[in-house]
Scaffold this active site. Structure first.
Site, PDB file in Angstrom:
ATOM      1  N   ASP A  71       0.978  -1.300  -0.191  1.00 44.21           N
ATOM      2  CA  ASP A  71      -0.121  -0.187  -0.045  1.00 44.21           C
ATOM      3  C   ASP A  71       0.855   1.252   0.080  1.00 44.21           C
ATOM      4  O   ASP A  71       1.980   1.028   0.248  1.00 44.21           O
ATOM      5  CB  ASP A  71      -0.879  -0.106   1.059  1.00 44.21           C
ATOM      6  CG  ASP A  71      -1.591   1.087   1.417  1.00 44.21           C
ATOM      7  OD1 ASP A  71      -2.475   1.797   0.459  1.00 44.21           O
ATOM      8  OD2 ASP A  71      -1.693   1.903   2.494  1.00 44.21           O
ATOM      9  N   MET A  72       0.350   2.289  -0.434  1.00 46.89           N
ATOM     10  CA  MET A  72       1.284   3.426  -0.547  1.00 46.89           C
ATOM     11  C   MET A  72       1.239   4.446   0.841  1.00 46.89           C
ATOM     12  O   MET A  72       1.902   4.554   1.707  1.00 46.89           O
ATOM     13  CB  MET A  72       0.956   4.212  -1.779  1.00 46.89           C
ATOM     14  CG  MET A  72       2.026   5.380  -1.806  1.00 46.89           C
ATOM     15  SD  MET A  72       1.761   6.496  -3.395  1.00 46.89           S
ATOM     16  CE  MET A  72       0.098   7.418  -2.993  1.00 46.89           C
ATOM     17  N   ASP A  73       0.016   5.077   0.796  1.00 46.82           N
ATOM     18  CA  ASP A  73      -0.033   5.966   2.042  1.00 46.82           C
ATOM     19  C   ASP A  73      -0.217   5.368   3.257  1.00 46.82           C
ATOM     20  O   ASP A  73      -0.965   4.408   3.215  1.00 46.82           O
ATOM     21  CB  ASP A  73      -1.478   6.898   1.748  1.00 46.82           C
ATOM     22  CG  ASP A  73      -1.516   7.680   0.600  1.00 46.82           C
ATOM     23  OD1 ASP A  73      -0.330   8.469   0.186  1.00 46.82           O
ATOM     24  OD2 ASP A  73      -2.156   7.859  -0.405  1.00 46.82           O
ATOM     25  N   ASP A 114      -1.553  -0.814   6.170  1.00 46.53           N
ATOM     26  CA  ASP A 114      -1.762  -0.011   7.466  1.00 46.53           C
ATOM     27  C   ASP A 114      -3.189   0.126   7.748  1.00 46.53           C
ATOM     28  O   ASP A 114      -3.498   0.512   8.861  1.00 46.53           O
ATOM     29  CB  ASP A 114      -1.039   1.510   7.303  1.00 46.53           C
ATOM     30  CG  ASP A 114      -1.907   2.360   6.616  1.00 46.53           C
ATOM     31  OD1 ASP A 114      -2.390   3.405   7.213  1.00 46.53           O
ATOM     32  OD2 ASP A 114      -2.423   2.061   5.248  1.00 46.53           O
TER      33      ASP A 114
END
Length: 207
Positions: free
Chosen positions: A16-18, A174
């Protein structure tokens, strides 16, 4: 917090990025606060945090419905306003998290991708700014799939692009929605808060 970063038994990694590979919570909080204030939509920190990872347009639709807002502008106009803010100020906020070390460890050994609720072009710009593009083979944003997380579509698309069976992919996430998406995709998932102490600093303060 784990110190074991041996993931050799997987054939591919999806980040995942953010809030996972990129510390961008304050970027998106700034852009959201400015956008919601501009268009007269209430700001509820707990609700915004619960919607972390949901694409911008879907978030706007949820907020407008939940708060029964009478809005003049379209959600697309609001989306464009927020995305323009992100592009304008991203350099002030974003930086890689400790997971960059995992990316460095496996670059050139196994394929790695980003599976994000952000839009693809925005994600690519942020990854480029953080110096992370060189580690990643593919970027799959919300605009590339029919259903965002917690649906498995995003991660399944990553696996498809990498040519790796979902059961051989490891996902770093996250959010609960992201981890649910990984499970529904038949992939192993790692909660980066529990395992690495990486916390998404996004709407943590009420107001």
């Amino acid at each position: 917090m784990t110190t074991d970063t041996n993931y050799d038994h997987y054939d591919a990694i999806i980040f995942d990025m953010d809030g996972t590979l990129v510390d961008s919570g304050q970027l998106h909080e700034f852009a959201w606060r400015e956008t919601l204030q501009h268009f007269g939509i209430p700001i509820d920190s707990a609700k915004m945090r619960s919607l972390a990872g949901v694409p911008t347009i879907e978030t706007l639709e949820i907020l407008i419905a939940d708060f029964n807002c009478q809005v003049v502008q379209s959600v697309q106009t609001m989306n464009d306003y927020k995305e323009a803010l992100v592009r304008k100020v991203s350099h002030r906020f974003v930086q890689p998290t400790a997971l960059v070390n995992v990316a460095k460890q496996y670059v050139g050994q196994i394929p790695m991708s980003i599976g994000t609720g952000a839009y693809t072009e925005e994600a690519k710009e942020i990854l480029q700014h953080c110096g992370l593009s060189q580690y990643l083979d593919h970027v799959v944003g919300a605009d590339q799939v029919a259903a965002p997380k917690p649906a498995p579509d995003t991660f399944l698309r990553c696996a498809e692009l990498m040519g790796v069976a979902p059961s051989k992919c490891l996902v770093f996430e996250d959010s609960k929605m992201g981890l649910e998406a990984a499970s529904r995709a038949g992939m192993a998932g790692i909660d980066v808060l529990k395992e690495f102490g990486i916390e998404n600093n996004y709407f943590l303060i009420p107001g």
